[in-house]
Write a protein that holds these residues in place. Structure first.
Motif, PDB file in Angstrom:
ATOM      1  N   ALA A 178       0.827  -1.213   0.000  1.00 27.66           N
ATOM      2  CA  ALA A 178       0.000   0.000   0.000  1.00 27.66           C
ATOM      3  C   ALA A 178       0.858   1.258   0.000  1.00 27.66           C
ATOM      4  O   ALA A 178       0.456   2.299  -0.553  1.00 27.66           O
ATOM      5  CB  ALA A 178      -0.923  -0.010   1.215  1.00 27.66           C
ATOM      6  N   GLN A 179       2.046   1.170   0.593  1.00 27.75           N
ATOM      7  CA  GLN A 179       2.943   2.324   0.643  1.00 27.75           C
ATOM      8  C   GLN A 179       3.679   2.557  -0.682  1.00 27.75           C
ATOM      9  O   GLN A 179       4.312   3.608  -0.859  1.00 27.75           O
ATOM     10  CB  GLN A 179       3.966   2.126   1.761  1.00 27.75           C
ATOM     11  CG  GLN A 179       3.371   2.160   3.156  1.00 27.75           C
ATOM     12  CD  GLN A 179       4.345   1.688   4.217  1.00 27.75           C
ATOM     13  OE1 GLN A 179       5.513   1.398   3.913  1.00 27.75           O
ATOM     14  NE2 GLN A 179       3.878   1.585   5.454  1.00 27.75           N
ATOM     15  N   HIS A 180       3.610   1.598  -1.605  1.00 27.02           N
ATOM     16  CA  HIS A 180       4.332   1.700  -2.888  1.00 27.02           C
ATOM     17  C   HIS A 180       3.370   1.382  -4.042  1.00 27.02           C
ATOM     18  O   HIS A 180       3.491   0.346  -4.703  1.00 27.02           O
ATOM     19  CB  HIS A 180       5.531   0.755  -2.894  1.00 27.02           C
ATOM     20  CG  HIS A 180       6.542   1.053  -1.831  1.00 27.02           C
ATOM     21  ND1 HIS A 180       6.409   0.620  -0.532  1.00 27.02           N
ATOM     22  CD2 HIS A 180       7.699   1.791  -1.864  1.00 27.02           C
ATOM     23  CE1 HIS A 180       7.436   1.041   0.185  1.00 27.02           C
ATOM     24  NE2 HIS A 180       8.235   1.755  -0.597  1.00 27.02           N
ATOM     25  N   PRO A 181       2.416   2.258  -4.288  1.00 24.81           N
ATOM     26  CA  PRO A 181       1.388   2.000  -5.302  1.00 24.81           C
ATOM     27  C   PRO A 181       1.941   1.862  -6.718  1.00 24.81           C
ATOM     28  O   PRO A 181       1.432   1.049  -7.501  1.00 24.81           O
ATOM     29  CB  PRO A 181       0.453   3.199  -5.168  1.00 24.81           C
ATOM     30  CG  PRO A 181       1.294   4.269  -4.520  1.00 24.81           C
ATOM     31  CD  PRO A 181       2.202   3.540  -3.595  1.00 24.81           C
ATOM     32  N   ASP A 182       2.957   2.635  -7.068  1.00 28.34           N
ATOM     33  CA  ASP A 182       3.517   2.535  -8.424  1.00 28.34           C
ATOM     34  C   ASP A 182       4.170   1.168  -8.640  1.00 28.34           C
ATOM     35  O   ASP A 182       4.103   0.596  -9.733  1.00 28.34           O
ATOM     36  CB  ASP A 182       4.539   3.648  -8.666  1.00 28.34           C
ATOM     37  CG  ASP A 182       3.888   5.020  -8.757  1.00 28.34           C
ATOM     38  OD1 ASP A 182       2.663   5.079  -9.012  1.00 28.34           O
ATOM     39  OD2 ASP A 182       4.607   6.029  -8.577  1.00 28.34           O
ATOM     40  N   PHE A 183       4.804   0.676  -7.598  1.00 23.57           N
ATOM     41  CA  PHE A 183       5.404  -0.658  -7.697  1.00 23.57           C
ATOM     42  C   PHE A 183       4.315  -1.718  -7.831  1.00 23.57           C
ATOM     43  O   PHE A 183       4.427  -2.633  -8.655  1.00 23.57           O
ATOM     44  CB  PHE A 183       6.251  -0.937  -6.448  1.00 23.57           C
ATOM     45  CG  PHE A 183       6.876  -2.307  -6.436  1.00 23.57           C
ATOM     46  CD1 PHE A 183       7.969  -2.599  -7.236  1.00 23.57           C
ATOM     47  CD2 PHE A 183       6.371  -3.316  -5.626  1.00 23.57           C
ATOM     48  CE1 PHE A 183       8.549  -3.857  -7.232  1.00 23.57           C
ATOM     49  CE2 PHE A 183       6.937  -4.581  -5.615  1.00 23.57           C
ATOM     50  CZ  PHE A 183       8.035  -4.853  -6.415  1.00 23.57           C
ATOM     51  N   ALA A 184       3.257  -1.597  -7.041  1.00 24.30           N
ATOM     52  CA  ALA A 184       2.170  -2.566  -7.086  1.00 24.30           C
ATOM     53  C   ALA A 184       1.530  -2.623  -8.463  1.00 24.30           C
ATOM     54  O   ALA A 184       1.043  -3.672  -8.891  1.00 24.30           O
ATOM     55  CB  ALA A 184       1.125  -2.216  -6.029  1.00 24.30           C
ATOM     56  N   VAL A 264       1.587 -11.025   0.518  1.00 23.21           N
ATOM     57  CA  VAL A 264       0.815 -11.121  -0.725  1.00 23.21           C
ATOM     58  C   VAL A 264       1.774 -11.236  -1.905  1.00 23.21           C
ATOM     59  O   VAL A 264       2.887 -10.702  -1.884  1.00 23.21           O
ATOM     60  CB  VAL A 264      -0.105  -9.890  -0.920  1.00 23.21           C
ATOM     61  CG1 VAL A 264      -1.168  -9.850   0.162  1.00 23.21           C
ATOM     62  CG2 VAL A 264       0.697  -8.591  -0.938  1.00 23.21           C
ATOM     63  N   ASN A 265       1.344 -11.969  -2.914  1.00 22.22           N
ATOM     64  CA  ASN A 265       2.077 -12.062  -4.175  1.00 22.22           C
ATOM     65  C   ASN A 265       1.783 -10.764  -4.930  1.00 22.22           C
ATOM     66  O   ASN A 265       0.704 -10.589  -5.477  1.00 22.22           O
ATOM     67  CB  ASN A 265       1.597 -13.284  -4.956  1.00 22.22           C
ATOM     68  CG  ASN A 265       2.360 -13.499  -6.250  1.00 22.22           C
ATOM     69  OD1 ASN A 265       3.198 -12.682  -6.631  1.00 22.22           O
ATOM     70  ND2 ASN A 265       2.064 -14.590  -6.943  1.00 22.22           N
ATOM     71  N   VAL A 266       2.718  -9.839  -4.903  1.00 18.60           N
ATOM     72  CA  VAL A 266       2.473  -8.455  -5.327  1.00 18.60           C
ATOM     73  C   VAL A 266       1.831  -8.370  -6.706  1.00 18.60           C
ATOM     74  O   VAL A 266       0.865  -7.633  -6.915  1.00 18.60           O
ATOM     75  CB  VAL A 266       3.776  -7.637  -5.304  1.00 18.60           C
ATOM     76  CG1 VAL A 266       3.497  -6.193  -5.731  1.00 18.60           C
ATOM     77  CG2 VAL A 266       4.395  -7.662  -3.903  1.00 18.60           C
ATOM     78  N   PHE A 267       2.330  -9.139  -7.669  1.00 25.32           N
ATOM     79  CA  PHE A 267       1.836  -9.028  -9.035  1.00 25.32           C
ATOM     80  C   PHE A 267       0.934 -10.182  -9.453  1.00 25.32           C
ATOM     81  O   PHE A 267       0.453 -10.217 -10.585  1.00 25.32           O
ATOM     82  CB  PHE A 267       3.025  -8.923 -10.011  1.00 25.32           C
ATOM     83  CG  PHE A 267       3.971  -7.801  -9.676  1.00 25.32           C
ATOM     84  CD1 PHE A 267       3.585  -6.484  -9.824  1.00 25.32           C
ATOM     85  CD2 PHE A 267       5.230  -8.076  -9.179  1.00 25.32           C
ATOM     86  CE1 PHE A 267       4.444  -5.451  -9.488  1.00 25.32           C
ATOM     87  CE2 PHE A 267       6.099  -7.056  -8.840  1.00 25.32           C
ATOM     88  CZ  PHE A 267       5.710  -5.734  -8.994  1.00 25.32           C
ATOM     89  N   GLY A 268       0.741 -11.134  -8.541  1.00 27.60           N
ATOM     90  CA  GLY A 268      -0.066 -12.296  -8.904  1.00 27.60           C
ATOM     91  C   GLY A 268       0.591 -13.146  -9.968  1.00 27.60           C
ATOM     92  O   GLY A 268      -0.087 -13.860 -10.713  1.00 27.60           O
TER      93      GLY A 268
END
Length: 311
Positions: A178-184, A264-268
């Motif tokens: 949540a703190q790194h939305p561009d990365f997510a 969580v698996n950030v990118f699925g």
């Protein structure tokens, strides 16, 4: 009619059990390494001693009679029980020494070992966490009976079986994501701390798994090939759980954390790892090693099905 269980009768019952299982004298003879005529003669003599037929012979094969089915049920269970008892009595009392990479032992094997111990209470187990390279000489010197290694090495002198493939995933806590939305979103890795195992296997090059994951899924991020280095994947996972960054690690090691939602698996997405888990042994016919090997392969098969559903 009374009947003594002498050696000839026991041999005939063994032929009968196999023929009943396969419903074929020919297939039974192959399974028992006997001639077809020998199997047929043994069963015919058994029927004569019993005074009733065990099979009806038809052009399309064998059909057991009602008495044959009743005798087969008892005989099959008895032979199975005898085989199990002989195997257990033949097992050494010396503990089975299992060498395993530390993170795999902590994150995957240890939580499952109680199942093996329930199934094989007569096999004492001694688990040693280590990840140095192994060959036949090293296993003999260290007294290692069986080992699990995660590496890309092709073993020549040992009995080696791949028991589980591996996949790399980028994981982090929901709060860190949540703190790194561009990365997510997969747009930028700026400001993100990558956590990784600096010793993925004995002799692994620097950033081996992180580089492999980036090349597969985000090649433009190679410039960000940096971050804290740990010598155990367990430490990498612990750092991620403490919101210290994104761990690029093995899916088998973070399955429980992903299933619980702690990570969580950030990118699925996942990428095939550059290595796999290999089961090594010097004497695969040792009953203790065979029992552990069969259990581990079955456990890996069950786990893989669950893991792929999660990924």
């Amino acid at each position: 009619m009374s009947m003594h269980l002498d050696s000839s009768t026991l041999g005939a019952l063994r032929c009968f059990e196999m023929a009943g299982r396969l419903l074929s004298f020919t297939k039974a003879s192959v399974a028992l390494s006997l001639t077809q005529s020998a199997v047929s003669q043994q069963i015919r003599q058994l029927e004569e001693r019993l005074g009733y037929r065990l099979f009806e012979r038809h052009s399309r094969g064998l059909v057991m009679t009602a008495k044959g089915e009743a005798l087969w049920t008892v005989t099959s269970k008895a032979l199975h029980d005898i085989g199990q008892t002989l195997q257990q009595l033949g097992m050494s009392d010396i503990p089975l020494r299992v060498s395993c990479s530390p993170s795999f032992a902590l994150q995957w094997l240890m939580p499952r070992l109680s199942t093996f111990q329930r199934e094989q209470p007569n096999i004492a187990l001694r688990l040693v966490a280590e990840f140095q390279s192994l060959d036949r000489s090293a296993m003999e010197t260290e007294g290692i009976d069986v080992a699990v290694r995660y590496d890309p090495v092709k073993y020549q002198q040992l009995n080696a079986e791949t028991v589980l493939d591996e996949y790399l995933v980028a994981v982090a806590t929901p709060a860190y994501v949540a703190q790194h939305p561009d990365f997510a979103k997969g747009e930028s890795a700026e400001g993100v701390t990558f956590l990784h195992d600096a010793a993925a296997w004995d002799g692994a090059p620097e950033f081996a798994e992180l580089r492999h994951w980036m090349e597969a899924l985000h090649p433009s991020w190679i410039a960000h090939l940096a971050g804290p280095q740990y010598n155990l994947s367990s430490l990498v996972i612990s750092a991620a759980l403490n919101h210290q960054g994104v761990a690029v690690t093995r899916s088998a090691l973070v399955y429980e954390e992903l299933a619980s939602g702690r990570l969580v698996n950030v990118f699925g997405k996942h990428a095939p790892a550059p290595a796999r888990y290999v089961l090594l042994s010097r004497q695969p016919d040792d009953p203790r090693i065979a029992a552990f090997s069969e259990w581990l392969k079955a456990e890996c098969g069950r786990f893989d099905s669950l893991r792929m559903q999660l990924l």
